[in-house]
Design a protein around this motif. Sequence first.
Motif, PDB file in Angstrom:
ATOM      1  N   VAL A 307      64.368  43.605  -6.451  1.00  0.00           N
ATOM      2  CA  VAL A 307      65.738  43.670  -5.653  1.00  0.00           C
ATOM      3  C   VAL A 307      65.661  42.803  -4.510  1.00  0.00           C
ATOM      4  CG1 VAL A 307      66.632  45.746  -6.636  1.00  0.00           C
ATOM      5  CG2 VAL A 307      65.489  45.796  -4.376  1.00  0.00           C
ATOM      6  N   LEU A 311      68.043  39.477  -4.145  1.00  0.00           N
ATOM      7  CA  LEU A 311      69.087  39.703  -2.980  1.00  0.00           C
ATOM      8  C   LEU A 311      68.805  38.468  -2.083  1.00  0.00           C
ATOM      9  CD1 LEU A 311      69.180  43.391  -1.891  1.00  0.00           C
ATOM     10  CD2 LEU A 311      70.947  41.982  -3.210  1.00  0.00           C
ATOM     11  N   PHE A 334      74.929  50.651  -3.892  1.00  0.00           N
ATOM     12  CA  PHE A 334      74.138  50.339  -2.458  1.00  0.00           C
ATOM     13  C   PHE A 334      73.094  51.042  -2.205  1.00  0.00           C
ATOM     14  CE2 PHE A 334      79.144  49.569  -2.167  1.00  0.00           C
ATOM     15  CZ  PHE A 334      78.715  48.088  -2.545  1.00  0.00           C
ATOM     16  N   LEU A 337      70.270  49.953  -4.627  1.00  0.00           N
ATOM     17  CA  LEU A 337      69.572  48.954  -4.288  1.00  0.00           C
ATOM     18  C   LEU A 337      68.485  49.225  -2.812  1.00  0.00           C
ATOM     19  CD1 LEU A 337      72.432  46.452  -4.514  1.00  0.00           C
ATOM     20  CD2 LEU A 337      70.369  46.303  -5.919  1.00  0.00           C
ATOM     21  N   GLN A 338      69.184  49.959  -1.803  1.00  0.00           N
ATOM     22  CA  GLN A 338      68.331  50.221  -0.747  1.00  0.00           C
ATOM     23  C   GLN A 338      67.172  51.037  -1.335  1.00  0.00           C
ATOM     24  OE1 GLN A 338      72.091  52.001   1.330  1.00  0.00           O
ATOM     25  NE2 GLN A 338      71.554  50.481   2.811  1.00  0.00           N
ATOM     26  N   THR A 353      67.701  46.813   4.800  1.00  0.00           N
ATOM     27  CA  THR A 353      68.307  46.231   3.654  1.00  0.00           C
ATOM     28  C   THR A 353      69.953  46.187   3.583  1.00  0.00           C
ATOM     29  OG1 THR A 353      66.657  47.577   2.607  1.00  0.00           O
ATOM     30  CG2 THR A 353      68.166  46.800   0.958  1.00  0.00           C
ATOM     31  N   ILE A 357      72.262  43.260   1.517  1.00  0.00           N
ATOM     32  CA  ILE A 357      72.880  43.425   0.589  1.00  0.00           C
ATOM     33  C   ILE A 357      74.284  42.945   0.886  1.00  0.00           C
ATOM     34  CG2 ILE A 357      74.262  45.100  -0.790  1.00  0.00           C
ATOM     35  CD1 ILE A 357      71.792  46.889  -0.615  1.00  0.00           C
ATOM     36  N   VAL A 361      75.663  40.378  -2.065  1.00  0.00           N
ATOM     37  CA  VAL A 361      76.538  40.781  -2.864  1.00  0.00           C
ATOM     38  C   VAL A 361      77.903  40.655  -2.720  1.00  0.00           C
ATOM     39  CG1 VAL A 361      77.055  42.554  -4.290  1.00  0.00           C
ATOM     40  CG2 VAL A 361      74.462  42.425  -3.805  1.00  0.00           C
ATOM     41  N   HIS A 386      78.564  45.473   6.736  1.00  0.00           N
ATOM     42  CA  HIS A 386      77.723  46.484   6.874  1.00  0.00           C
ATOM     43  C   HIS A 386      77.683  46.880   8.406  1.00  0.00           C
ATOM     44  CE1 HIS A 386      74.944  43.940   9.294  1.00  0.00           C
ATOM     45  NE2 HIS A 386      74.459  44.819   9.526  1.00  0.00           N
ATOM     46  N   VAL A 391      76.365  50.132   3.849  1.00  0.00           N
ATOM     47  CA  VAL A 391      77.191  48.838   3.212  1.00  0.00           C
ATOM     48  C   VAL A 391      78.740  49.259   3.088  1.00  0.00           C
ATOM     49  CG1 VAL A 391      77.569  47.029   1.227  1.00  0.00           C
ATOM     50  CG2 VAL A 391      75.236  48.001   2.005  1.00  0.00           C
TER      51      VAL A 391
END
Length: 432
Positions: A307, A311, A334, A337-338, A353, A357, A361, A386, A391
């Motif tokens: 990821v 990203l 979210f 992904l983190q 992160t 993101i 994204v 963010h 996010v």
Amino acid sequence: MTTADPAVSWSAGADPLTAALRAEVARRLAASGAAPSGQERAERVHGFVQAVLDEHAQRELADGRHPLAPPKEEAIARAIADSLIGMGGLQPLLDDETITNIFINGSRVWVTRTDGRKEELPPVAGSSEELVALVRDIAARAGTDERRFDRGVPKVSVRLPDGSRLFATMLSREPSVSIRRHTLLQTSLQQLAHDKGVLPPGMISLFSAMVKARKNIIICGGTNSGKTTFLRALAREIPPQERLVTIEDTDELALDQDPDHPDCIALQAREANIEGEGAIDQAELVRWGLRMAPDRVILGEARGGEVIPLLNAMSQGNDGSLATIHTSSSRQAFARLQTYAAQAAERLPFEATAPLIAGAVHFVVHLDWAGDRRRVVSSVREVLHHEGADVISNELFKPGPDRRAVPAAPLRSGTLDELLDAGFRPELIGGW
């Protein structure tokens, strides 16, 4: 294709006469010269099957016995051909277009169908040993590097000729085989909307515009919710002149075989060999892919440390990239992904992160099961920015009473202008 009866195929395949005739066909095939493949192999097998059956009928008549009845002879011919050029007892299931997934637990066979029903069918092999032999034969004929399947290497993953993915293991009491069907390799947003009911027709222009405006999209949902199929449909909206690199743990997307994507490189992760060497993970493949000057990077499924390079790619010039991830809601994408970034070699904290993101994204699309057991688009989020480790996003479409997406919030004006320029027609979406 017609729906085949697995019980007929298995009864023919288990018959001692069929086994003897198959052995003779296999002997003639081996003696016919260099091992052919594809259409040439099929033509040879069918020719040998017909010759062997004709000779058997002549022997029966010469000995004063009745030859095989036509239905019996046809079933035997099909069973022999399936075993040598098809998938043995699995072939009738693979020929059945109403079957979406096949699960084999030793002698028990379960299938799920396109309408969501699950049912048990007759065995596809006579014993665990025959099932293991079938898997080994399929792996060998599929041309995969993972040909071993034994206690030393107790798993094998194979992409079948129709695009389905077979995974087998023998870590349980009996061998287990799982086959995920991919019947919509050439799908489109129009087909998903009009034929499958995955999204309302009014949303076609929205998703098409997202792709054409080069928005980075994460597709999420639970197991078997249709994420890979939806990704393929989005990819059909990518202009054919663009250069794509797809990255997968197991080869399922098959975009490199789609004539609509003539400049596509498909990279697949590789596990270590029996000496523990040669492993290549998806994170490394993303880095390799970026050196190939792609217009877009497409990740079949985010599962771990890949990821972070993904990203980075999305925020550094590879706009319009796509990926899928397992989640139970669009918001959870979210956090997932983190979490993967925190587990990667870089060990990024959530606070590091979140801006990554938010800067990479643009949209998150969540797929779910509706009350009528249809796979549907359930939620669409636009990523805004963010705040600390969070996010922030707007849920443009939220799950309605039946889990189908309903309008919830407007797009940002800047994003709306970009999508309008790419062909979005908001008037087609009622109530938005």
